[in-house]
Write a protein that holds these residues in place. Structure first.
Motif, PDB file in Angstrom:
ATOM      1  N   LYS A 204      -6.594 -12.402  12.845  1.00  0.00           N
ATOM      2  CA  LYS A 204      -7.422 -11.357  13.468  1.00  0.00           C
ATOM      3  C   LYS A 204      -7.138 -11.259  14.961  1.00  0.00           C
ATOM      4  O   LYS A 204      -7.013 -10.155  15.505  1.00  0.00           O
ATOM      5  CB  LYS A 204      -8.897 -11.664  13.226  1.00  0.00           C
ATOM      6  CG  LYS A 204      -9.362 -11.449  11.797  1.00  0.00           C
ATOM      7  CD  LYS A 204     -10.796 -11.904  11.592  1.00  0.00           C
ATOM      8  CE  LYS A 204     -11.762 -11.170  12.497  1.00  0.00           C
ATOM      9  NZ  LYS A 204     -13.155 -11.589  12.281  1.00  0.00           N
TER      10      LYS A 204
ATOM     11  N   SER B   8      -6.852  -6.588  13.903  1.00  0.00           N
ATOM     12  CA  SER B   8      -7.382  -6.006  12.667  1.00  0.00           C
ATOM     13  C   SER B   8      -8.267  -7.018  11.947  1.00  0.00           C
ATOM     14  O   SER B   8      -8.217  -8.219  12.208  1.00  0.00           O
ATOM     15  CB  SER B   8      -6.242  -5.554  11.755  1.00  0.00           C
ATOM     16  OG  SER B   8      -5.463  -4.540  12.383  1.00  0.00           O
TER      17      SER B   8
ATOM     18  N   LYS C  32      -7.014   0.563   5.788  1.00  0.00           N
ATOM     19  CA  LYS C  32      -6.935   1.481   6.930  1.00  0.00           C
ATOM     20  C   LYS C  32      -7.975   2.589   6.792  1.00  0.00           C
ATOM     21  O   LYS C  32      -8.627   2.983   7.773  1.00  0.00           O
ATOM     22  CB  LYS C  32      -5.532   2.058   7.040  1.00  0.00           C
ATOM     23  CG  LYS C  32      -4.502   1.041   7.525  1.00  0.00           C
ATOM     24  CD  LYS C  32      -3.121   1.660   7.679  1.00  0.00           C
ATOM     25  CE  LYS C  32      -2.127   0.649   8.216  1.00  0.00           C
ATOM     26  NZ  LYS C  32      -0.751   1.216   8.362  1.00  0.00           N
TER      27      LYS C  32
ATOM     28  N   TYR D  51     -10.530  -1.036   8.812  1.00  0.00           N
ATOM     29  CA  TYR D  51     -10.320  -2.446   9.140  1.00  0.00           C
ATOM     30  C   TYR D  51      -8.884  -2.765   9.545  1.00  0.00           C
ATOM     31  O   TYR D  51      -8.638  -3.730  10.258  1.00  0.00           O
ATOM     32  CB  TYR D  51     -10.695  -3.331   7.941  1.00  0.00           C
ATOM     33  CG  TYR D  51     -12.149  -3.269   7.584  1.00  0.00           C
ATOM     34  CD1 TYR D  51     -13.112  -3.870   8.402  1.00  0.00           C
ATOM     35  CD2 TYR D  51     -12.589  -2.607   6.439  1.00  0.00           C
ATOM     36  CE1 TYR D  51     -14.463  -3.813   8.074  1.00  0.00           C
ATOM     37  CE2 TYR D  51     -13.928  -2.546   6.106  1.00  0.00           C
ATOM     38  CZ  TYR D  51     -14.859  -3.147   6.933  1.00  0.00           C
ATOM     39  OH  TYR D  51     -16.191  -3.085   6.617  1.00  0.00           O
ATOM     40  N   GLY D  52      -7.924  -1.984   9.081  1.00  0.00           N
ATOM     41  CA  GLY D  52      -6.525  -2.323   9.310  1.00  0.00           C
ATOM     42  C   GLY D  52      -6.143  -3.559   8.521  1.00  0.00           C
ATOM     43  O   GLY D  52      -6.928  -4.085   7.739  1.00  0.00           O
TER      44      GLY D  52
END
Length: 442
Positions: free
Chosen positions: A139, A144, A209, A213-214
């Motif tokens: 992260k 993300s 995505k 959150y990616g």
């Protein structure tokens, strides 16, 4: 046959409502002391009092061949490992804020088995801690929040890691920042597992995505143990890893279960797929029962994380932990246990495949080295049969063999004995399987 999915802790677990068993005074004390968090194997739990090699002995003196427990990887109570721990504990054991030649020597030995880009090691006490830290590093470096795991994965039991361990969830599903993909199996992807699994990862990235959150990381146990053991074809993970990297995410290889030579072909499970992880987590067999675990990581990733948040683990990397782990590495090398895993595991797989040709209750046989999954099925429909698996597991106990289950329905026997298993013991297990199946309706 029931296709109800089963949580990992529910498979072959003692049911506290079993009043006959609860009459056992020791079991009664256990239940009162630990309460709802108590998890025990078998309908009638076993009190173990000693162990050696591949065998465990209960309070009544009955010996059991252990195909269940992959923690004592080089053999229960291995004298060389036990002596190394005892010697170090009698000399010095302290936290990791002091210099220790024992610890640094071990870390250098460990790193020599890994890709050269993985230069930093953070020692912990459990695989759960290692995976928790890996997720935090992912992260911090990607910006993300999203993670991709397989649909029946298990990666640990901290609050954070439980969110990416769908098999541990008794109720509900993973949170929105976690997307699951099917295990890399022919049931989900047909004969082209590589393409199918990669496409599932592509779709999972797109969903993360869309949710905002990616993609932080794909977290995989490279033998897919809790999913039911999926190892082949070797190399099928590579396109999915490339897809993750192209999307800006990282690849975390969870080697807690397949690592340290168990798959036979390679020392690490990910090496069978010809990929280089951004991070590798390990634990369980690392200390042969002594609590040792670690995260191995690319230096730039760790540096970015530590810029904002420090990390310290009181018991991770103590001299005793390092002594235990070094002894395990020495035993694997000196006793040729990786080669033994390949040879004896190949023999077991061959015998199970042969047995499946005459007994339709045995479905697919999968795995590498001494990590094998054997499906038990309804002979008429070929569908998963968790009830048959339960019968076989308890029947094997009667034959003095311990074994567990895996997969979403708990119908896959998870075969992972100590790496020192010999041919005579392998044959003992094969005959026990035949005996148990012979007693059950076909």
């Amino acid at each position: 046959m029931s296709n109800n999915k089963r949580g990992i802790l529910d498979m072959n677990a003692f049911d506290a409502r079993n009043q006959e068993a609860i009459a056992n005074p020791l079991l009664k004390r256990r239940t009162e002391n630990i309460g709802a968090a108590s998890v025990l194997f078998y309908k009638q739990p076993i009190e173990m009092v000693s162990a050696s090699g591949c065998w465990m002995t209960d309070a009544a003196g009955v010996r059991y061949l252990d195909f269940y427990n992959n923690v004592p990887s080089v053999g229960h109570c291995h004298p060389q490992v036990s002596a190394a721990i005892a010697k170090q504990l009698a000399t010095l054991n302290t936290n990791s804020r002091y210099l220790s030649d024992v610890t640094e020597s071990y870390l250098e030995k460990l790193k020599s088995t890994l890709p050269s880009t993985l230069k930093n090691v953070v020692m912990t006490c459990s695989g759960s801690e290692a995976n928790d830290l890996a997720m935090r590093i992912a992260k911090a470096n990607t910006g993300s929040q999203g993670f991709i795991v397989t649909s029946t994965a298990y990666h640990g039991n901290t609050e954070y890691v439980t969110q990416v361990s769908p098999s541990a969830l008794k109720n509900g599903s993973c949170p929105d920042h976690v997307v699951t993909v099917p295990a890399p199996c022919t049931a989900a992807f047909g004969n082209d597992v590589e393409t199918g699994f990669n496409q599932a990862v592509v779709e999972a990235i797109a969903l993360l995505k869309t949710r905002g959150y990616g993609i932080a990381a794909l977290l995989c146990d490279s033998i897919f143990s809790s999913d039911g053991v999926f190892s082949d074809p070797a190399g099928f993970l590579k396109p999915a890893i490339e897809t993750i990297h192209q999307a800006g995410g990282l690849y975390i290889a969870d080697e807690v279960q397949p690592g340290f030579g168990r798959t036979g072909d390679c020392f690490w499970g990910f090496q069978r797929h010809n990929v280089i992880p951004d991070m590798v987590t390990m634990g369980k067999p690392m200390g042969n029962g002594y609590p040792v675990a670690a995260l191995v990581v690319k230096p730039d990733l760790l540096e970015t994380f530590c810029h904002d948040v420090g990390y310290f683990n009181t018991f991770g990397g103590t001299p005793a932990a390092a002594a235990a782990a070094m002894a395990v590495m020495d035993v694997i090398e000196q006793e040729g246990l990786q080669a033994n895993a390949k040879n004896i595991g190949g023999y077991l797989k061959q015998q199970f495949t042969k047995l499946s040709e005459t007994d339709l209750r045995i479905g697919e046989v999968r795995g590498a080295g001494l990590f094998i999954g054997l499906d038990l099925c309804d002979p008429l429909t070929a569908e998963p049969s968790p009830s048959l698996a339960t019968q076989v597991i308890n029947g094997l106990r009667d034959e003095h063999v311990l074994i567990g289950a895996a997969g979403p329905y708990g119908h896959t026997l998870k075969i992972r004995p100590p790496l020192c298993l010999n041919l005579e013991e392998a044959d003992y297990f094969i005959e026990a399987i035949k005996t148990v199946l012979g007693r059950l309706p076909s």
